[in-house]
Design a protein around this motif. Structure first.
Motif, PDB file in Angstrom:
ATOM      1  N   UNK A  37       0.837  -1.207   0.000  1.00  0.00           N
ATOM      2  CA  UNK A  37       0.000   0.000   0.000  1.00  0.00           C
ATOM      3  C   UNK A  37       0.869   1.253   0.000  1.00  0.00           C
ATOM      4  N   UNK A  38       1.947   1.236   0.793  1.00  0.00           N
ATOM      5  CA  UNK A  38       2.833   2.402   0.859  1.00  0.00           C
ATOM      6  C   UNK A  38       3.489   2.672  -0.492  1.00  0.00           C
ATOM      7  N   UNK A  39       3.944   1.612  -1.150  1.00  0.00           N
ATOM      8  CA  UNK A  39       4.589   1.767  -2.458  1.00  0.00           C
ATOM      9  C   UNK A  39       3.586   2.316  -3.480  1.00  0.00           C
ATOM     10  N   UNK A  40       2.376   1.774  -3.472  1.00  0.00           N
ATOM     11  CA  UNK A  40       1.348   2.262  -4.396  1.00  0.00           C
ATOM     12  C   UNK A  40       1.003   3.721  -4.102  1.00  0.00           C
ATOM     13  N   UNK A  41       0.918   4.064  -2.818  1.00  0.00           N
ATOM     14  CA  UNK A  41       0.605   5.445  -2.445  1.00  0.00           C
ATOM     15  C   UNK A  41       1.705   6.393  -2.917  1.00  0.00           C
ATOM     16  N   UNK A  42       2.969   5.975  -2.735  1.00  0.00           N
ATOM     17  CA  UNK A  42       4.085   6.819  -3.166  1.00  0.00           C
ATOM     18  C   UNK A  42       4.067   7.038  -4.677  1.00  0.00           C
ATOM     19  N   UNK A  43       3.609   6.027  -5.421  1.00  0.00           N
ATOM     20  CA  UNK A  43       3.550   6.166  -6.878  1.00  0.00           C
ATOM     21  C   UNK A  43       2.348   6.982  -7.337  1.00  0.00           C
ATOM     22  N   UNK A  44       1.263   6.952  -6.568  1.00  0.00           N
ATOM     23  CA  UNK A  44       0.022   7.616  -6.976  1.00  0.00           C
ATOM     24  C   UNK A  44      -0.038   9.070  -6.519  1.00  0.00           C
ATOM     25  N   UNK A  45       0.495   9.368  -5.342  1.00  0.00           N
ATOM     26  CA  UNK A  45       0.300  10.691  -4.742  1.00  0.00           C
ATOM     27  C   UNK A  45       0.767  11.850  -5.626  1.00  0.00           C
ATOM     28  N   UNK A  46       1.895  11.752  -6.353  1.00  0.00           N
ATOM     29  CA  UNK A  46       2.288  12.883  -7.215  1.00  0.00           C
ATOM     30  C   UNK A  46       1.228  13.246  -8.263  1.00  0.00           C
ATOM     31  N   UNK A  47       0.337  12.308  -8.581  1.00  0.00           N
ATOM     32  CA  UNK A  47      -0.705  12.568  -9.582  1.00  0.00           C
ATOM     33  C   UNK A  47      -2.076  12.727  -8.927  1.00  0.00           C
ATOM     34  N   UNK A  48      -2.096  12.992  -7.618  1.00  0.00           N
ATOM     35  CA  UNK A  48      -3.361  13.029  -6.886  1.00  0.00           C
ATOM     36  C   UNK A  48      -4.304  14.102  -7.412  1.00  0.00           C
ATOM     37  N   UNK A  49      -3.786  15.287  -7.719  1.00  0.00           N
ATOM     38  CA  UNK A  49      -4.644  16.374  -8.209  1.00  0.00           C
ATOM     39  C   UNK A  49      -5.256  16.037  -9.561  1.00  0.00           C
ATOM     40  N   UNK A  50      -4.438  15.469 -10.449  1.00  0.00           N
ATOM     41  CA  UNK A  50      -4.960  15.084 -11.763  1.00  0.00           C
ATOM     42  C   UNK A  50      -5.996  13.971 -11.635  1.00  0.00           C
ATOM     43  N   UNK A  51      -5.743  13.041 -10.721  1.00  0.00           N
ATOM     44  CA  UNK A  51      -6.704  11.957 -10.517  1.00  0.00           C
ATOM     45  C   UNK A  51      -8.013  12.479  -9.942  1.00  0.00           C
ATOM     46  N   UNK A  52      -7.919  13.500  -9.093  1.00  0.00           N
ATOM     47  CA  UNK A  52      -9.164  14.055  -8.553  1.00  0.00           C
ATOM     48  C   UNK A  52      -9.964  14.737  -9.659  1.00  0.00           C
ATOM     49  N   UNK A  53      -9.278  15.438 -10.557  1.00  0.00           N
ATOM     50  CA  UNK A  53      -9.979  16.059 -11.680  1.00  0.00           C
ATOM     51  C   UNK A  53     -10.665  15.008 -12.545  1.00  0.00           C
ATOM     52  N   UNK A  54      -9.985  13.877 -12.752  1.00  0.00           N
ATOM     53  CA  UNK A  54     -10.583  12.795 -13.530  1.00  0.00           C
ATOM     54  C   UNK A  54     -11.786  12.209 -12.799  1.00  0.00           C
ATOM     55  N   UNK A  55     -11.672  12.060 -11.476  1.00  0.00           N
ATOM     56  CA  UNK A  55     -12.766  11.503 -10.694  1.00  0.00           C
ATOM     57  C   UNK A  55     -13.983  12.423 -10.680  1.00  0.00           C
ATOM     58  N   UNK A  56     -13.744  13.711 -10.673  1.00  0.00           N
ATOM     59  CA  UNK A  56     -14.849  14.672 -10.605  1.00  0.00           C
ATOM     60  C   UNK A  56     -15.397  15.046 -11.974  1.00  0.00           C
ATOM     61  N   UNK A  57     -14.821  14.521 -13.031  1.00  0.00           N
ATOM     62  CA  UNK A  57     -15.246  14.891 -14.386  1.00  0.00           C
ATOM     63  C   UNK A  57     -16.729  14.601 -14.651  1.00  0.00           C
ATOM     64  N   UNK A  58     -17.288  13.446 -14.195  1.00  0.00           N
ATOM     65  CA  UNK A  58     -18.715  13.205 -14.471  1.00  0.00           C
ATOM     66  C   UNK A  58     -19.633  14.287 -13.922  1.00  0.00           C
ATOM     67  N   UNK A  59     -19.238  14.924 -12.823  1.00  0.00           N
ATOM     68  CA  UNK A  59     -20.059  15.999 -12.259  1.00  0.00           C
ATOM     69  C   UNK A  59     -19.730  17.338 -12.905  1.00  0.00           C
TER      70      UNK A  59
END
Length: 260
Positions: A37-59
């Motif tokens: 989980x820590x390794x995945x978090x370290x790889x994902x967190x730098x793109x957290x803002x972009x991922x949030x924009x993708x997640x909120x796109x349907x709304x």
């Protein structure tokens, strides 16, 4: 110390050692899960803002021109993407987590249970991801379209980013768990708790239960409730179909001894 006492102490140590070894193995497996989980978090967190924009796109696509999402809490712009990255890290690490659990319990399973357990674990991961994907691509556009269309005229819609994240995570979890119904059905049959014939006879009650669960786990609109209840019913039917094969497998394996 007498020879009898020495013999009793040796026998006691021999009985305790397997338990200690199991606890040590469990600790190592848990550490590997946390590390994944820590390794995945370290790889994902730098793109957290972009991922949030993708997640909120349907709304965001359904909001009127000039309107957008807001942060009503001063810490929300930091903690909302952080929370999203952490949850996604757990989602991505699910195959590794389940593999570690499988490696821990597999030595104590019967041979026929091993043949069935791994496909069930693999299928459960795919079904959970399928439930989350169904929520994102099918449910969200319909639900958000419904909510943005029924608002009173003159009301400006400015959804809060933290509230939105909590809502979509709840929906992901609800649909992910709902899509596990075939696995739960097969497990109930394998453990002898029920039979495919009994489940088929209870179909009317299951249909009602699906709509009640849909009402409890989704927003108070008929669209999202139906979009959860109908797939649950269909997956229940698939669970009965696959459960018949598992039931025959269990019947044929009756009397089999555990592997050494």
């Amino acid at each position: 110390m007498s020879a009898t006492e020495n013999g009793q102490q040796t026998s006691s140590e021999q009985q305790e050692m397997p338990l200690i070894e199991h606890l040590l193995e469990l600790r190592n497996r848990l550490l590997k899960m946390v590390l994944a989980v820590i390794i995945c978090f370290a790889a994902i967190y730098p793109f957290a803002n972009e991922l949030y924009l993708l997640l909120s796109q349907p709304l965001r696509e359904l909001l009127p021109v000039g309107q957008t999402m807001i942060a009503t809490d001063i810490t929300s712009p930091f903690f909302a993407p952080l929370k999203l990255a952490l949850v996604l890290a757990v989602f991505v690490a699910i195959p590794i987590i389940l593999y570690q659990l499988w490696s821990f319990v597999a030595p104590g399973l019967y041979a026929h249970e091993k043949r069935l357990a791994f496909p069930l674990l693999f299928t459960s991961v795919l079904l959970f991801y399928a439930g989350a994907a169904f929520a994102y691509f099918v449910v969200f556009p319909l639900v958000f379209g419904f909510f943005t269309a029924i608002g009173p005229e003159g009301i400006v819609e400015l959804p809060d980013i933290s509230s939105y994240l909590n809502f979509v995570l709840k929906m992901f979890f609800a649909f992910g768990i709902a899509f596990e119904i075939p696995i739960a059905t097969v497990l109930l049959i394998l453990t002898g708790a029920t039979t495919p014939q009994d489940l088929a006879a209870k179909r009317p009650y299951v249909v009602v239960a699906c709509f009640i669960i849909g009402m409890l786990l989704t927003p108070p609109d008929i669209i999202s409730q139906t979009l959860l209840a109908v797939p649950m019913w269909i997956l229940f039917e698939f669970g009965i179909i696959f459960g018949r094969f598992a039931y025959r497998e269990r019947e044929e394996a009756d009397g089999e001894e555990p592997e050494a």
